[in-house]
Design a protein around this motif. Structure first.
Motif, PDB file in Angstrom:
ATOM      1  N   CYS A 172     -37.187-133.756   7.843  1.00  0.00           N
ATOM      2  CA  CYS A 172     -36.776-132.522   8.511  1.00  0.00           C
ATOM      3  C   CYS A 172     -37.549-132.264   9.804  1.00  0.00           C
ATOM      4  O   CYS A 172     -36.988-131.733  10.775  1.00  0.00           O
ATOM      5  CB  CYS A 172     -36.887-131.333   7.555  1.00  0.00           C
ATOM      6  N   THR A 176     -35.710-132.742  13.574  1.00  0.00           N
ATOM      7  CA  THR A 176     -35.720-131.530  14.388  1.00  0.00           C
ATOM      8  C   THR A 176     -36.331-131.792  15.751  1.00  0.00           C
ATOM      9  O   THR A 176     -35.772-131.407  16.789  1.00  0.00           O
ATOM     10  CB  THR A 176     -36.482-130.401  13.667  1.00  0.00           C
ATOM     11  N   GLU A 177     -37.489-132.445  15.763  1.00  0.00           N
ATOM     12  CA  GLU A 177     -38.168-132.715  17.025  1.00  0.00           C
ATOM     13  C   GLU A 177     -37.374-133.659  17.908  1.00  0.00           C
ATOM     14  O   GLU A 177     -37.449-133.586  19.135  1.00  0.00           O
ATOM     15  CB  GLU A 177     -39.569-133.287  16.764  1.00  0.00           C
ATOM     16  N   LEU A 180     -32.756-131.487  17.377  1.00  0.00           N
ATOM     17  CA  LEU A 180     -32.311-130.099  17.264  1.00  0.00           C
ATOM     18  C   LEU A 180     -33.244-129.171  18.044  1.00  0.00           C
ATOM     19  O   LEU A 180     -34.112-128.511  17.490  1.00  0.00           O
ATOM     20  CB  LEU A 180     -32.259-129.696  15.783  1.00  0.00           C
ATOM     21  N   ASN A 183     -31.647-123.065  19.990  1.00  0.00           N
ATOM     22  CA  ASN A 183     -31.833-121.952  19.051  1.00  0.00           C
ATOM     23  C   ASN A 183     -30.639-120.996  19.165  1.00  0.00           C
ATOM     24  O   ASN A 183     -30.667-120.061  19.962  1.00  0.00           O
ATOM     25  CB  ASN A 183     -33.132-121.215  19.359  1.00  0.00           C
ATOM     26  N   ALA A 193     -27.785-135.266  15.513  1.00  0.00           N
ATOM     27  CA  ALA A 193     -28.635-135.281  14.321  1.00  0.00           C
ATOM     28  C   ALA A 193     -27.909-135.934  13.146  1.00  0.00           C
ATOM     29  O   ALA A 193     -28.503-136.713  12.393  1.00  0.00           O
ATOM     30  CB  ALA A 193     -29.060-133.856  13.956  1.00  0.00           C
ATOM     31  N   HIS A 263     -33.352-118.964  14.828  1.00  0.00           N
ATOM     32  CA  HIS A 263     -34.680-118.906  14.223  1.00  0.00           C
ATOM     33  C   HIS A 263     -34.888-117.570  13.505  1.00  0.00           C
ATOM     34  O   HIS A 263     -35.358-117.532  12.359  1.00  0.00           O
ATOM     35  CB  HIS A 263     -35.739-119.096  15.317  1.00  0.00           C
ATOM     36  N   ASP A 278     -38.308-123.327  11.319  1.00  0.00           N
ATOM     37  CA  ASP A 278     -37.840-124.112  12.458  1.00  0.00           C
ATOM     38  C   ASP A 278     -37.382-125.515  12.089  1.00  0.00           C
ATOM     39  O   ASP A 278     -36.812-126.215  12.941  1.00  0.00           O
ATOM     40  CB  ASP A 278     -38.914-124.178  13.549  1.00  0.00           C
ATOM     41  N   VAL A 279     -37.595-125.955  10.842  1.00  0.00           N
ATOM     42  CA  VAL A 279     -37.191-127.321  10.475  1.00  0.00           C
ATOM     43  C   VAL A 279     -36.144-127.373   9.370  1.00  0.00           C
ATOM     44  O   VAL A 279     -35.639-128.447   9.051  1.00  0.00           O
ATOM     45  CB  VAL A 279     -38.416-128.175  10.070  1.00  0.00           C
ATOM     46  N   GLY A 282     -32.817-129.062  10.284  1.00  0.00           N
ATOM     47  CA  GLY A 282     -32.863-130.519  10.263  1.00  0.00           C
ATOM     48  C   GLY A 282     -32.776-131.065   8.853  1.00  0.00           C
ATOM     49  O   GLY A 282     -32.060-132.047   8.585  1.00  0.00           O
TER      50      GLY A 282
END
Length: 319
Positions: A172, A176-177, A180, A183, A193, A263, A278-279, A282
């Motif tokens: 995840c 994400t990094e 994704l 926001n 993704a 978020h 935030d993850v 993902g």
């Protein structure tokens, strides 16, 4: 006779502690009775995918948590401890800084102890041992998926143990990094993704014959959070989450919901841990791809969520 032991699982996103009393029955099978469980989000893997090194601030966050865990071990009279470190440390060029720190902290409870990096294969086997312990052997073979921050372990096995395992280089935090960034994420980011997840998981399915599985068991924070949101819990409740059965239609519904949220919308969900806000999108992408592939390949129609996972497997390995 029982012995008080401790297990620490340090992953890409979280560090978790289990203190338990370990006993053996007449067949020499080990059993655990929980004394204390705890989880903290420390994001040890912050930026590792991009830089190849552990962030010093992330190491310090982990040290603070581990120091408190060791205090608890001493307070509870722990006599043996095992700490494993997984994806983030396997990938880091400065991992010795991390291991020096763990040696100082764990040495306060058992002299000479320090964290150990485990292979993806052993990570998978430990996760399987912890996840299926309370399930009926009649439900096997099982495919256990440990969806972590930096890697995802896919394990096939039954009551006799693991038959096949693979550690996919996706989790995840990593997805994400890499994909994704919006926001909420844009449609193009989500498509990227999903492609990334499908590509990495195809490597796992090329090794692990998941078509033999009858039951899908999901472990770790993404999976347990999906269940808590699906159950519409006002706050996180591990007892209600443990062994929840989700139809795959519900897995997809909740995954789509979380992926599309901002978020702030995720943060407002009652059972959402602040460190997962935030993850979780993902993780939901990966869960959705898994649901589609396991339905297609194995005819599986539901996901069982287990609160018992690699942490329990680590404890059983020294019990």
């Amino acid at each position: 006779m029982s012995e008080r032991i401790a297990a620490v699982d340090c992953g890409t996103n979280s560090i978790r502690l289990l203190i338990a009393d370990a006993t053996r029955d007449e067949t020499h099978t080990a059993h655990l009775t929980d004394v204390h469980r705890e989880m903290r989000i420390v994001r040890l893997g912050q930026g590792v995918d991009a830089t190849g090194a552990l962030n010093p601030e992330a190491i310090e966050r982990t040290r603070v948590a581990l120091h408190d865990y060791v205090d608890l071990m001493i307070e509870h009279g722990v006599t043996r401890v095992r700490m494993t470190a997984t994806s983030a440390t396997r990938d880091a060029s400065n991992r010795e800084d991390f291991f020096t720190m763990t040696g100082v902290e764990l040495g306060r409870v058992v002299e000479g102890s320090q964290a150990e990096v485990i292979t993806g294969d052993e990570e998978a086997r430990l996760s399987f041992a912890g996840a299926v312990g309370e399930l009926s052997s009649a439900d096997g073979p099982f495919v256990v998926v440990d969806l972590g921050g930096g890697s995802t372990e896919v394990v096939l096995g039954d009551s006799d143990g693991v038959q096949s395992a693979y550690s996919a280089d996706i989790g995840c935090v990593r997805i994400t990094e890499r994909c994704l960034l919006g926001n909420p994420p844009t449609r193009e980011e989500v498509a990227s993704a999903r492609f990334f997840a499908s590509e990495r998981l195809a490597q796992a399915f090329g090794v692990v014959p998941v078509e033999r599985a009858r039951t899908w068991v999901g472990v770790a924070g993404t999976m347990t959070t999906l269940a808590a949101v699906a159950l519409d819990l006002p706050e996180y409740d591990s007892e209600k989450v443990h062994l929840t059965r989700l139809p795959l239609t519900e897995v997809r519904r909740v995954s789509d919901l979380l992926i599309g949220m901002t978020h702030d919308e995720r943060a407002a969900l009652g059972p959402m841990h602040p460190g997962r806000v935030d993850v979780i999108g993902g993780g939901a992408v990966i869960a959705e791809v898994l649901a589609d592939e396991l339905a297609r390949r194995a005819g599986i129609s539901e996901l069982i969520i287990s609160e018992h996972d690699i942490l329990d497997g680590i404890a059983l390995s020294i019990a």
